[in-house]
Design a protein around this motif. Structure first.
Motif, PDB file in Angstrom:
ATOM      1  N   GLY A  75       0.812  -1.211   0.000  1.00 45.56           N
ATOM      2  CA  GLY A  75       0.000   0.000   0.000  1.00 45.56           C
ATOM      3  C   GLY A  75       0.842   1.256   0.000  1.00 45.56           C
ATOM      4  N   ARG A  76       1.938   1.248   0.729  1.00 49.23           N
ATOM      5  CA  ARG A  76       2.802   2.428   0.791  1.00 49.23           C
ATOM      6  C   ARG A  76       3.458   2.695  -0.560  1.00 49.23           C
ATOM      7  NH1 ARG A  76       4.627   5.264   5.244  1.00 49.23           N
ATOM      8  NH2 ARG A  76       6.506   6.520   4.893  1.00 49.23           N
ATOM      9  N   LYS A  77       3.802   1.625  -1.272  1.00 48.26           N
ATOM     10  CA  LYS A  77       4.447   1.791  -2.576  1.00 48.26           C
ATOM     11  C   LYS A  77       3.433   2.093  -3.675  1.00 48.26           C
ATOM     12  CE  LYS A  77       7.685  -0.447  -5.739  1.00 48.26           C
ATOM     13  NZ  LYS A  77       8.532  -1.643  -5.998  1.00 48.26           N
ATOM     14  N   GLY A  78       2.284   1.416  -3.619  1.00 48.00           N
ATOM     15  CA  GLY A  78       1.299   1.580  -4.693  1.00 48.00           C
ATOM     16  C   GLY A  78       0.431   2.818  -4.554  1.00 48.00           C
ATOM     17  N   GLY A  79       0.194   3.258  -3.312  1.00 51.70           N
ATOM     18  CA  GLY A  79      -0.601   4.457  -3.083  1.00 51.70           C
ATOM     19  C   GLY A  79      -2.054   4.314  -3.522  1.00 51.70           C
ATOM     20  N   ARG A  80      -2.707   5.447  -3.721  1.00 47.56           N
ATOM     21  CA  ARG A  80      -4.128   5.443  -4.093  1.00 47.56           C
ATOM     22  C   ARG A  80      -4.403   4.827  -5.467  1.00 47.56           C
ATOM     23  NH1 ARG A  80      -7.454   7.732  -0.673  1.00 47.56           N
ATOM     24  NH2 ARG A  80      -6.585   9.018   0.996  1.00 47.56           N
ATOM     25  N   PRO A  81      -3.491   4.943  -6.440  1.00 46.09           N
ATOM     26  CA  PRO A  81      -3.735   4.255  -7.717  1.00 46.09           C
ATOM     27  C   PRO A  81      -3.946   2.743  -7.530  1.00 46.09           C
ATOM     28  CG  PRO A  81      -1.972   5.843  -7.980  1.00 46.09           C
ATOM     29  CD  PRO A  81      -2.287   5.804  -6.514  1.00 46.09           C
ATOM     30  N   LEU A  82      -3.258   2.167  -6.521  1.00 48.77           N
ATOM     31  CA  LEU A  82      -3.441   0.744  -6.236  1.00 48.77           C
ATOM     32  C   LEU A  82      -4.872   0.471  -5.785  1.00 48.77           C
ATOM     33  CD1 LEU A  82      -2.382  -2.142  -5.742  1.00 48.77           C
ATOM     34  CD2 LEU A  82      -1.706  -1.399  -3.453  1.00 48.77           C
ATOM     35  N   LEU A  83      -5.399   1.314  -4.887  1.00 45.55           N
ATOM     36  CA  LEU A  83      -6.786   1.141  -4.422  1.00 45.55           C
ATOM     37  C   LEU A  83      -7.769   1.292  -5.574  1.00 45.55           C
ATOM     38  CD1 LEU A  83      -6.791   3.065  -1.005  1.00 45.55           C
ATOM     39  CD2 LEU A  83      -6.688   0.594  -1.392  1.00 45.55           C
ATOM     40  N   PRO A 129      -2.867  -2.644   3.687  1.00 46.87           N
ATOM     41  CA  PRO A 129      -2.673  -1.777   2.522  1.00 46.87           C
ATOM     42  C   PRO A 129      -3.073  -0.321   2.776  1.00 46.87           C
ATOM     43  CG  PRO A 129      -3.714  -3.838   1.887  1.00 46.87           C
ATOM     44  CD  PRO A 129      -3.695  -3.816   3.369  1.00 46.87           C
ATOM     45  N   LEU A 130      -4.192  -0.106   3.468  1.00 40.86           N
ATOM     46  CA  LEU A 130      -4.664   1.255   3.672  1.00 40.86           C
ATOM     47  C   LEU A 130      -3.746   2.029   4.619  1.00 40.86           C
ATOM     48  CD1 LEU A 130      -6.866   3.166   2.797  1.00 40.86           C
ATOM     49  CD2 LEU A 130      -8.242   2.426   4.740  1.00 40.86           C
ATOM     50  N   ALA A 131      -3.209   1.357   5.640  1.00 37.82           N
ATOM     51  CA  ALA A 131      -2.251   2.020   6.532  1.00 37.82           C
ATOM     52  C   ALA A 131      -1.027   2.467   5.739  1.00 37.82           C
ATOM     53  CB  ALA A 131      -1.838   1.081   7.656  1.00 37.82           C
ATOM     54  N   GLY A 132      -0.599   1.653   4.768  1.00 31.14           N
ATOM     55  CA  GLY A 132       0.524   2.045   3.921  1.00 31.14           C
ATOM     56  C   GLY A 132       0.171   3.188   3.004  1.00 31.14           C
ATOM     57  N   VAL A 133      -1.014   3.142   2.413  1.00 27.36           N
ATOM     58  CA  VAL A 133      -1.452   4.221   1.523  1.00 27.36           C
ATOM     59  C   VAL A 133      -1.518   5.547   2.272  1.00 27.36           C
ATOM     60  CG1 VAL A 133      -3.412   5.105   0.195  1.00 27.36           C
ATOM     61  CG2 VAL A 133      -2.726   2.721  -0.062  1.00 27.36           C
ATOM     62  N   LEU A 134      -2.005   5.523   3.514  1.00 25.54           N
ATOM     63  CA  LEU A 134      -2.144   6.743   4.312  1.00 25.54           C
ATOM     64  C   LEU A 134      -0.853   7.133   5.025  1.00 25.54           C
ATOM     65  CD1 LEU A 134      -5.664   6.034   5.873  1.00 25.54           C
ATOM     66  CD2 LEU A 134      -5.100   7.460   3.899  1.00 25.54           C
ATOM     67  N   HIS A 135       0.233   6.380   4.768  1.00 26.63           N
ATOM     68  CA  HIS A 135       1.556   6.674   5.336  1.00 26.63           C
ATOM     69  C   HIS A 135       1.542   6.733   6.860  1.00 26.63           C
ATOM     70  CE1 HIS A 135       3.673   7.461   1.532  1.00 26.63           C
ATOM     71  NE2 HIS A 135       2.500   7.890   1.108  1.00 26.63           N
ATOM     72  N   MET A 136       0.850   5.780   7.481  1.00 27.76           N
ATOM     73  CA  MET A 136       0.927   5.665   8.939  1.00 27.76           C
ATOM     74  C   MET A 136       2.356   5.281   9.314  1.00 27.76           C
ATOM     75  SD  MET A 136      -1.090   2.997  11.460  1.00 27.76           S
ATOM     76  CE  MET A 136      -2.669   3.800  11.280  1.00 27.76           C
ATOM     77  N   PRO A 137       2.943   5.915  10.343  1.00 30.93           N
ATOM     78  CA  PRO A 137       4.303   5.523  10.763  1.00 30.93           C
ATOM     79  C   PRO A 137       4.376   4.018  11.027  1.00 30.93           C
ATOM     80  CG  PRO A 137       3.636   7.527  11.879  1.00 30.93           C
ATOM     81  CD  PRO A 137       2.411   7.026  11.142  1.00 30.93           C
ATOM     82  N   TYR A 138       5.427   3.385  10.476  1.00 32.44           N
ATOM     83  CA  TYR A 138       5.464   1.931  10.530  1.00 32.44           C
ATOM     84  C   TYR A 138       5.527   1.411  11.956  1.00 32.44           C
ATOM     85  CZ  TYR A 138       6.690  -2.896   9.733  1.00 32.44           C
ATOM     86  OH  TYR A 138       6.680  -4.269   9.748  1.00 32.44           O
ATOM     87  N   TRP A 139       6.210   2.106  12.873  1.00 30.54           N
ATOM     88  CA  TRP A 139       6.324   1.597  14.241  1.00 30.54           C
ATOM     89  C   TRP A 139       4.953   1.542  14.914  1.00 30.54           C
ATOM     90  CZ3 TRP A 139       4.841   4.428  18.485  1.00 30.54           C
ATOM     91  CH2 TRP A 139       4.675   5.808  18.310  1.00 30.54           C
TER      92      TRP A 139
END
Length: 214
Positions: A75-83, A129-139
């Motif tokens: 999700g972090r790499k693909g972003g909203r286009p992935l969704l 995936p959504l946490a990655g898309v929204l750039h939630m801090p990984y920790w």
């Protein structure tokens, strides 16, 4: 789907692998019946089928945590286009309405959405995936992911395992009670029939002289 019947046909090691894999793929973002697989396997472990509930819980937890982490990276790499692409391919699961609902949950609850999302079918697919898309801090994501995975996978396994044992024990007791009741009813019926037969025989003997005198 006769999931439990199918799981009965494979070795215990394969059951562990299937549970971990299916839950991992579901957590990654692929709509699969992870919860059904886990519940079925946990129920099997309570029926003395050679499946260790502790190993099962560990495999399910590992699948949940690893799958969510991979989903986060995608999700972090693909972003909203992935969704958007997923929405076109899987509108039933990744439609705009579902995505909007998940986003509102993340905006309101933050990392708690990842934790509690593990217990909700829709968010369980979206959380990583959504946490990655929204750039939630990984920790933050990792803490919520690990705790949620342990509580959901381990908790579900433990609850279903003990429910299965209690149900089996109750059914055994019920069968013994049923057998005792059947024997008691049978003996009572025999005694009643014998008593009525004896009474009818006495009445018949008492009525015979009267009939002869007539």
């Amino acid at each position: 789907m006769h999931v439990q019947e199918w799981l009965d046909t494979v070795p215990a090691a394969a059951v562990y692998a299937v549970v971990g894999l299916v839950i991992g793929l579901e957590s990654l973002g692929i709509p699969l019946p992870g919860e059904i697989i886990l519940v079925s396997a946990a129920l099997m472990s309570s029926q003395h089928s050679g499946i260790n509930p502790i190993v099962l819980g560990v495999c399910a937890t590992a699948g949940a945590v690893i799958g969510d982490s991979i989903g986060y990276a995608i999700g972090r790499k693909g972003g909203r286009p992935l969704l958007a692409r997923l929405g076109r391919k899987f509108p039933k699961h990744f439609g705009e309405g579902h995505v909007a609902t998940a986003e509102r949950s993340f905006e309101k609850w933050g990392m708690w959405a990842v934790f509690f999302g593990r217990f909700v079918a829709l968010l369980r697919i979206f959380a990583g995936p959504l946490a990655g898309v929204l750039h939630m801090p990984y920790w933050k994501f990792l803490i919520a992911n690990v705790l949620g995975g342990i509580c959901w996978a381990g908790g579900t396994t433990a609850v279903i395992y003990y429910v299965g044992i209690v149900a089996e024990d109750w059914l055994k007791r019920f069968s013994y009670l049923g057998l005792a009741a059947a024997v008691l009813i049978g003996l009572t019926s025999v005694l009643i029939i014998k008593r009525r037969a004896k009474k009818a025989q006495l009445e018949h003997r008492e009525a015979e002289p009267v009939g002869a005198g007539d």
